[in-house]
Design an enzyme around this catalytic site. Sequence first.
Site, PDB file in Angstrom:
ATOM      1  N   PRO A 238       0.834  -1.209   0.000  1.00  0.00           N
ATOM      2  CA  PRO A 238       0.000   0.000   0.000  1.00  0.00           C
ATOM      3  C   PRO A 238       0.871   1.262   0.000  1.00  0.00           C
ATOM      4  CG  PRO A 238      -0.630  -1.484   1.801  1.00  0.00           C
ATOM      5  CD  PRO A 238       0.606  -2.057   1.179  1.00  0.00           C
ATOM      6  N   VAL A 239       0.468   2.267  -0.775  1.00  0.00           N
ATOM      7  CA  VAL A 239       1.289   3.482  -0.872  1.00  0.00           C
ATOM      8  C   VAL A 239       1.032   4.410   0.320  1.00  0.00           C
ATOM      9  CG1 VAL A 239       1.475   3.448  -3.384  1.00  0.00           C
ATOM     10  CG2 VAL A 239      -0.423   4.665  -2.312  1.00  0.00           C
TER      11      VAL A 239
ATOM     12  N   GLY B  35       3.779   3.919   5.305  1.00  0.00           N
ATOM     13  CA  GLY B  35       4.826   3.594   6.287  1.00  0.00           C
ATOM     14  C   GLY B  35       5.392   2.203   6.070  1.00  0.00           C
ATOM     15  N   LEU B  36       5.014   1.556   4.945  1.00  0.00           N
ATOM     16  CA  LEU B  36       5.509   0.200   4.671  1.00  0.00           C
ATOM     17  C   LEU B  36       6.627   0.194   3.631  1.00  0.00           C
ATOM     18  CD1 LEU B  36       2.125  -1.777   4.709  1.00  0.00           C
ATOM     19  CD2 LEU B  36       3.749  -1.452   6.568  1.00  0.00           C
ATOM     20  N   GLY B  37       7.135   1.366   3.302  1.00  0.00           N
ATOM     21  CA  GLY B  37       8.329   1.424   2.449  1.00  0.00           C
ATOM     22  C   GLY B  37       8.062   1.225   0.966  1.00  0.00           C
TER      23      GLY B  37
ATOM     24  N   SER C 243       7.906   3.472  -1.432  1.00  0.00           N
ATOM     25  CA  SER C 243       8.804   4.307  -2.253  1.00  0.00           C
ATOM     26  C   SER C 243      10.184   3.658  -2.355  1.00  0.00           C
ATOM     27  CB  SER C 243       8.977   5.697  -1.648  1.00  0.00           C
ATOM     28  OG  SER C 243       7.738   6.279  -1.430  1.00  0.00           O
ATOM     29  N   ALA C 244      10.676   3.146  -1.223  1.00  0.00           N
ATOM     30  CA  ALA C 244      11.997   2.507  -1.237  1.00  0.00           C
ATOM     31  C   ALA C 244      11.964   1.254  -2.099  1.00  0.00           C
ATOM     32  CB  ALA C 244      12.417   2.152   0.191  1.00  0.00           C
ATOM     33  N   ALA C 245      10.884   0.475  -1.995  1.00  0.00           N
ATOM     34  CA  ALA C 245      10.817  -0.787  -2.756  1.00  0.00           C
ATOM     35  C   ALA C 245      10.813  -0.510  -4.259  1.00  0.00           C
ATOM     36  CB  ALA C 245       9.587  -1.581  -2.342  1.00  0.00           C
TER      37      ALA C 245
ATOM     38  N   ASP D  87      14.782   2.590   4.956  1.00  0.00           N
ATOM     39  CA  ASP D  87      13.860   1.895   4.053  1.00  0.00           C
ATOM     40  C   ASP D  87      14.602   1.263   2.878  1.00  0.00           C
ATOM     41  OD1 ASP D  87      12.072   3.089   5.736  1.00  0.00           O
ATOM     42  OD2 ASP D  87      10.756   3.868   4.170  1.00  0.00           O
TER      43      ASP D  87
HETATM   44  C1  MEV Z   1       9.568   7.082   7.378  1.00  0.00           C
HETATM   45  O1  MEV Z   1       9.173   5.776   6.947  1.00  0.00           O
HETATM   46  C2  MEV Z   1      10.455   7.001   8.580  1.00  0.00           C
HETATM   47  C3  MEV Z   1      11.101   8.302   9.010  1.00  0.00           C
HETATM   48  O2  MEV Z   1      12.024   7.967  10.058  1.00  0.00           O
HETATM   49  C4  MEV Z   1      11.849   8.986   7.891  1.00  0.00           C
HETATM   50  C5  MEV Z   1      13.047   8.196   7.406  1.00  0.00           C
HETATM   51  O3  MEV Z   1      13.576   7.370   8.142  1.00  0.00           O
HETATM   52  O4  MEV Z   1      13.453   8.440   6.244  1.00  0.00           O
HETATM   53  C6  MEV Z   1      10.071   9.250   9.607  1.00  0.00           C
END
Ligand code: MEV
Length: 299
Positions: free
Chosen positions: A85-86, A89-91, A93-95, A136
Amino acid sequence: MTICSAPGKVFLFGEHAVVYGKRAIACAIDLRTMVEVTHNSKGIRIHSAFKDEPDKNQYIKTAIKKMQQYADIKNVNITVTSKIPVASGLGSSAAVTVATLGALNEEFQVGLRKEELALLGYQTELEVQGAASPTDTFVSTMGGTVVVPDKKILPPITCGIVVGHTGISKSTARMVSRVKTLKERYPEVVDGIMDSIGDISARGEDLIKRNDYRSIGELMNVNQGLLDALGVTIPELSLQIYAARQHGAYGAKITGAGGGGCMVALCDEKNAKEIATAIGHAYGDSFISRPTAEGVFIR
Ligand code: MEV
């Protein structure tokens, strides 16, 4: 043609504090983003699954630009599909960043090692977001459970993981900037909070090595209290967190920047279903996830 995939992650400890150089621990989970690279004769074409999230294309474009330092990348189709899911907080963008870098690295035989891909991934996120920690992109590249900034890889955790998704989208950059403002206004207070979060991660590392999930959960709850103090929790996340704890989770906290997105609970695997149901009743959606040792790989 190359297909490359990279996983999402949850933060066990340390989000926000890691932006200020404190220790954080994140765990890769079995939701992945896939990037396929094929050749064409019409320039660079991006076909992204993130239709409602045009920002994601920025990560893909910037990742391509980073790889163009090493190879003559001109006529390619980049096709992205994702189960993560975008803005949660599950990363995600990094993936997508890491899978794009990995796919181009393979297709154009650039020969970068995983550590180098992780670094390019971090530089990509930094360029797109303005602020980011390497967490991430490092965990998405390496898989398993990782300690940042030390870049240590711990064994994957072996307990149940339940994720609650509020469906409320948040901007990581905005949440990071809010915390920065608070820190600038009250440095003598907020610096102490950041130090405590870093200390929690340091203790957490040892507890993970010993599979002491009860104590890990206890410290996740303390970490959540400190994140609340930083102002990044919202009532909907709190409802999910308390539901998880009331139904037997070892511990529960937000994962990622907060302000929306997801929370994570650790539990005995046999309680995962009950906890997932309780979270879903409290607010939003939930799902049971699994840790994965598999970082970026070519299929
Ligand atoms: C975001 O997923 C987590 C933060 O700590 C930012 C980061 O680590 O880049 C808020």
